[in-house]
Design an enzyme around this catalytic site. Sequence first.
Site, PDB file in Angstrom:
ATOM      1  N   LYS A  23       0.890  -1.158   0.000  1.00  0.00           N
ATOM      2  CA  LYS A  23       0.000   0.000   0.000  1.00  0.00           C
ATOM      3  C   LYS A  23       0.933   1.214   0.000  1.00  0.00           C
ATOM      4  CE  LYS A  23      -3.486   2.822   1.853  1.00  0.00           C
ATOM      5  NZ  LYS A  23      -2.690   3.950   2.247  1.00  0.00           N
TER       6      LYS A  23
ATOM      7  N   GLY B  97       4.821   3.870  10.713  1.00  0.00           N
ATOM      8  CA  GLY B  97       3.992   5.074  10.734  1.00  0.00           C
ATOM      9  C   GLY B  97       3.550   5.401  12.149  1.00  0.00           C
TER      10      GLY B  97
ATOM     11  N   GLY C  74      -2.250   4.523  13.433  1.00  0.00           N
ATOM     12  CA  GLY C  74      -2.372   3.681  12.239  1.00  0.00           C
ATOM     13  C   GLY C  74      -1.941   2.254  12.533  1.00  0.00           C
ATOM     14  N   GLY C  75      -0.799   2.099  13.197  1.00  0.00           N
ATOM     15  CA  GLY C  75      -0.278   0.759  13.518  1.00  0.00           C
ATOM     16  C   GLY C  75      -1.259   0.000  14.385  1.00  0.00           C
TER      17      GLY C  75
ATOM     18  N   GLU D 256       6.106  -0.696  13.117  1.00  0.00           N
ATOM     19  CA  GLU D 256       7.122   0.144  13.762  1.00  0.00           C
ATOM     20  C   GLU D 256       6.475   1.503  13.924  1.00  0.00           C
ATOM     21  OE1 GLU D 256       9.214   3.024  13.852  1.00  0.00           O
ATOM     22  OE2 GLU D 256      10.507   2.407  12.189  1.00  0.00           O
TER      23      GLU D 256
ATOM     24  N   CYS E  69      12.014   8.156  12.919  1.00  0.00           N
ATOM     25  CA  CYS E  69      11.510   7.475  14.111  1.00  0.00           C
ATOM     26  C   CYS E  69      12.581   7.414  15.199  1.00  0.00           C
ATOM     27  CB  CYS E  69      11.019   6.086  13.761  1.00  0.00           C
ATOM     28  SG  CYS E  69      12.073   5.271  12.590  1.00  0.00           S
TER      29      CYS E  69
ATOM     30  N   GLU F  61       5.399  10.889  21.351  1.00  0.00           N
ATOM     31  CA  GLU F  61       6.127  11.426  20.202  1.00  0.00           C
ATOM     32  C   GLU F  61       5.372  12.607  19.571  1.00  0.00           C
ATOM     33  OE1 GLU F  61       8.048   9.284  16.349  1.00  0.00           O
ATOM     34  OE2 GLU F  61       5.883   9.221  16.458  1.00  0.00           O
TER      35      GLU F  61
HETATM   36  P1  NAP Z   1       0.098   7.136   9.355  1.00  0.00           P
HETATM   37  O1  NAP Z   1      -1.016   8.094   9.580  1.00  0.00           O
HETATM   38  O2  NAP Z   1       0.302   6.118  10.392  1.00  0.00           O
HETATM   39  O3  NAP Z   1      -0.129   6.458   7.940  1.00  0.00           O
HETATM   40  C1  NAP Z   1       0.702   5.427   7.469  1.00  0.00           C
HETATM   41  C2  NAP Z   1      -0.087   4.479   6.592  1.00  0.00           C
HETATM   42  O4  NAP Z   1      -1.040   3.781   7.386  1.00  0.00           O
HETATM   43  C3  NAP Z   1      -0.855   5.193   5.514  1.00  0.00           C
HETATM   44  O5  NAP Z   1      -0.811   4.400   4.349  1.00  0.00           O
HETATM   45  C4  NAP Z   1      -2.259   5.266   6.064  1.00  0.00           C
HETATM   46  O6  NAP Z   1      -3.210   5.193   5.056  1.00  0.00           O
HETATM   47  C5  NAP Z   1      -2.363   4.000   6.890  1.00  0.00           C
HETATM   48  N1  NAP Z   1      -3.257   4.208   8.013  1.00  0.00           N
HETATM   49  C6  NAP Z   1      -3.188   5.174   8.956  1.00  0.00           C
HETATM   50  N2  NAP Z   1      -4.193   5.055   9.837  1.00  0.00           N
HETATM   51  C7  NAP Z   1      -4.912   3.989   9.439  1.00  0.00           C
HETATM   52  C8  NAP Z   1      -6.077   3.347   9.928  1.00  0.00           C
HETATM   53  N3  NAP Z   1      -6.697   3.788  11.023  1.00  0.00           N
HETATM   54  N4  NAP Z   1      -6.541   2.290   9.256  1.00  0.00           N
HETATM   55  C9  NAP Z   1      -5.928   1.840   8.163  1.00  0.00           C
HETATM   56  N5  NAP Z   1      -4.826   2.389   7.635  1.00  0.00           N
HETATM   57  C10 NAP Z   1      -4.321   3.454   8.262  1.00  0.00           C
HETATM   58  O7  NAP Z   1       1.466   7.892   9.208  1.00  0.00           O
HETATM   59  P2  NAP Z   1       1.899   9.147   8.333  1.00  0.00           P
HETATM   60  O8  NAP Z   1       0.818   9.557   7.407  1.00  0.00           O
HETATM   61  O9  NAP Z   1       3.187   8.791   7.772  1.00  0.00           O
HETATM   62  O10 NAP Z   1       2.176  10.285   9.392  1.00  0.00           O
HETATM   63  C11 NAP Z   1       1.307  10.632  10.423  1.00  0.00           C
HETATM   64  C12 NAP Z   1       1.995  10.480  11.763  1.00  0.00           C
HETATM   65  O11 NAP Z   1       2.657   9.212  11.857  1.00  0.00           O
HETATM   66  C13 NAP Z   1       3.106  11.447  12.026  1.00  0.00           C
HETATM   67  O12 NAP Z   1       2.653  12.671  12.510  1.00  0.00           O
HETATM   68  C14 NAP Z   1       3.949  10.705  13.027  1.00  0.00           C
HETATM   69  O13 NAP Z   1       3.459  10.889  14.311  1.00  0.00           O
HETATM   70  C15 NAP Z   1       3.814   9.281  12.664  1.00  0.00           C
HETATM   71  N6  NAP Z   1       4.947   8.670  11.935  1.00  0.00           N
HETATM   72  C16 NAP Z   1       5.817   7.926  12.640  1.00  0.00           C
HETATM   73  C17 NAP Z   1       6.848   7.306  11.987  1.00  0.00           C
HETATM   74  C18 NAP Z   1       7.809   6.450  12.712  1.00  0.00           C
HETATM   75  O14 NAP Z   1       8.745   6.020  12.087  1.00  0.00           O
HETATM   76  N7  NAP Z   1       7.599   6.187  13.966  1.00  0.00           N
HETATM   77  C19 NAP Z   1       7.007   7.431  10.612  1.00  0.00           C
HETATM   78  C20 NAP Z   1       6.099   8.194   9.914  1.00  0.00           C
HETATM   79  C21 NAP Z   1       5.061   8.786  10.591  1.00  0.00           C
HETATM   80  P3  NAP Z   1      -4.301   6.329   4.826  1.00  0.00           P
HETATM   81  O15 NAP Z   1      -3.965   6.858   3.500  1.00  0.00           O
HETATM   82  O16 NAP Z   1      -5.545   5.579   4.813  1.00  0.00           O
HETATM   83  O17 NAP Z   1      -4.193   7.340   5.928  1.00  0.00           O
END
Ligand code: NAP
Length: 526
Positions: free
Chosen positions: A183, A240, A244-245, A264, A301, A387
């Site tokens: 995805k 992410g 989401g995780g 992660e 991260c 975070e």
């Molecule tokens: P994200 O919101 O977690 O999204 C990552 C992926 O997961 C996207 O493809 C998203 O698809 C999917 N997703 C998210 N929520 C979901 C849900 N409830 N059900 C199903 N799929 C879901 O991360 P991001 O867009 O990269 O960034 C947002 C936040 O994530 C940042 O502000 C940060 O806090 C965190 N982040 C952390 C790391 C790390 O390495 N720890 C890395 C990147 C981001 P959709 O298109 O459907 O949203």
Amino acid sequence: MIRGCQLIGDRDSQQGTETFHTLAPASGERLPGCFHEATGDEVNTALELAEAHADTLRFLSILERARLVELIGDSVERSRHQIEERCLLETGYPSERVGMEFERMIHLWKVFANEVRLGHSLDARIDHSDPDRQPMPKPDLRSMRVAVGSVVVFGASNFPLALSVGGSDVISALGAGCPVVVKGHPSHPGTSELLGRAVLRGIQDAGLPSGIFSLIQGRAHEVGLALAKHPFTRAVGFTGSLRGGRALMDAASSRPDPIPVYAEMGSVNPQFVFPEILTADAEGFAKQLFASVTMGNGQFCTCPGVIVVPDGADCDAFVRAYQKIISNSGAMPFLNPGIAEAYEAGVADWRTSCQAKLHRSPQRSGPVLAEVSWEMFLAHRKALLEEVFGPSTVLIRCPNPDAFLEAAKMLPGQLGASIHGTKDELTSVAKPLLAALQRFAGRIVINGFPTGIETAYAMQHGGPYPATSDPLHTSLGLAALARWARPVCFQNVPEELLPDALKEANPLGIRRLVEGEWSEATRSEL
Ligand code: NAP
């Protein structure tokens, strides 16, 4: 080249009527390309194809699998120019950063190809039978890791190359023998499509069915959830947010047949600083911390999000030096408006709810140091230890180094943690802290920062929840292959039916644990 469709094996598919586009983070302008949201049918077709070819990949020899990984890497490298060009637009990263990440991605394809060829990840083990053993004969037992089947990978927003469609999770899953459905992250769909096409060309070069790889794009959570819940999905890889995780973990565990999710997620990577290192060079330390915090504009991260320092003159000197660096710094664009909003909201919350004193650059979205007293930390530790993704760090002024242990006890699972100190401090007082960090951190760094991850055997990029969903595995480093293959024991299986990796003569010449001792001996050497 960019058509905005799903890549389902060798077929471009555009069933969905919903579309989306992306904005350039640097200018906010709409980028060319109209991307179709995947439909349920497309998700289903991608996973049916993956399932249809799962055995082909599972039972491919390690040499053929290594060649596949190598050829995909070569194919991705040939498309370097177009991929980097689009990635620059979609991320707003400086060109050196994109170039370095591309190099890293290509390096990953090469080192994983080599690792697959060596056969270490098969973890082959042999215990010979002993028919004369009393009171019971001992059976012949042999085990090796066998690919789990189709894997769904969620591309990360912050590493559009090395942790996305051509990145670590995809490489390790294909290397382990699993078909992959990715995805793509909706922040960089064009980069994802170009990478996806390059991966498919590599698969064709290897003469293997293109159905072992598909790219699904979409912004609706339903798409990701449908992938995680699909009956043919055997495991999920994700990088992410915790939100989401967690949603994917919950979806996977509520299936009739729960499957593992290797997610992660967030981490604040605490830094414990003994005072003498600041007495020696507070300014130098401030510069090093700033360089680590602002790497990729803090969208790492492993970004040091919390620093614990004993209160006093040394801490004051550090704050002055850091404040000076911050006030002269600029701001880089965030990867997407969602990350930018979450950053500003998180920082504002530290000020209003936790009474943190903010040191920040004059520009919006710039680096921030949020200073709190020990009492404020104790009162608001939950919010302060969460975070805030970006170049932000919470500075906790603790009463003395003994309080490090108390702070360590309050920390949830982390990817990394560091101890900074002079040689004397490390040898005299750091031992109990080192023990405390082992309870919650996946990686412990001395006099350095967790940013920068080697692709090595001993690398651990993982940690207890909420850093990851599974503290037993790593998402980066060579051991990442282990997530996608499970041990199978073959008991009293005749030689001619055994997989090559377990045959007595060791025709693959791989390293195996024979009767508890490592051996690479082949028949001619026995
Ligand atoms: P994200 O919101 O977690 O999204 C990552 C992926 O997961 C996207 O493809 C998203 O698809 C999917 N997703 C998210 N929520 C979901 C849900 N409830 N059900 C199903 N799929 C879901 O991360 P991001 O867009 O990269 O960034 C947002 C936040 O994530 C940042 O502000 C940060 O806090 C965190 N982040 C952390 C790391 C790390 O390495 N720890 C890395 C990147 C981001 P959709 O298109 O459907 O949203």
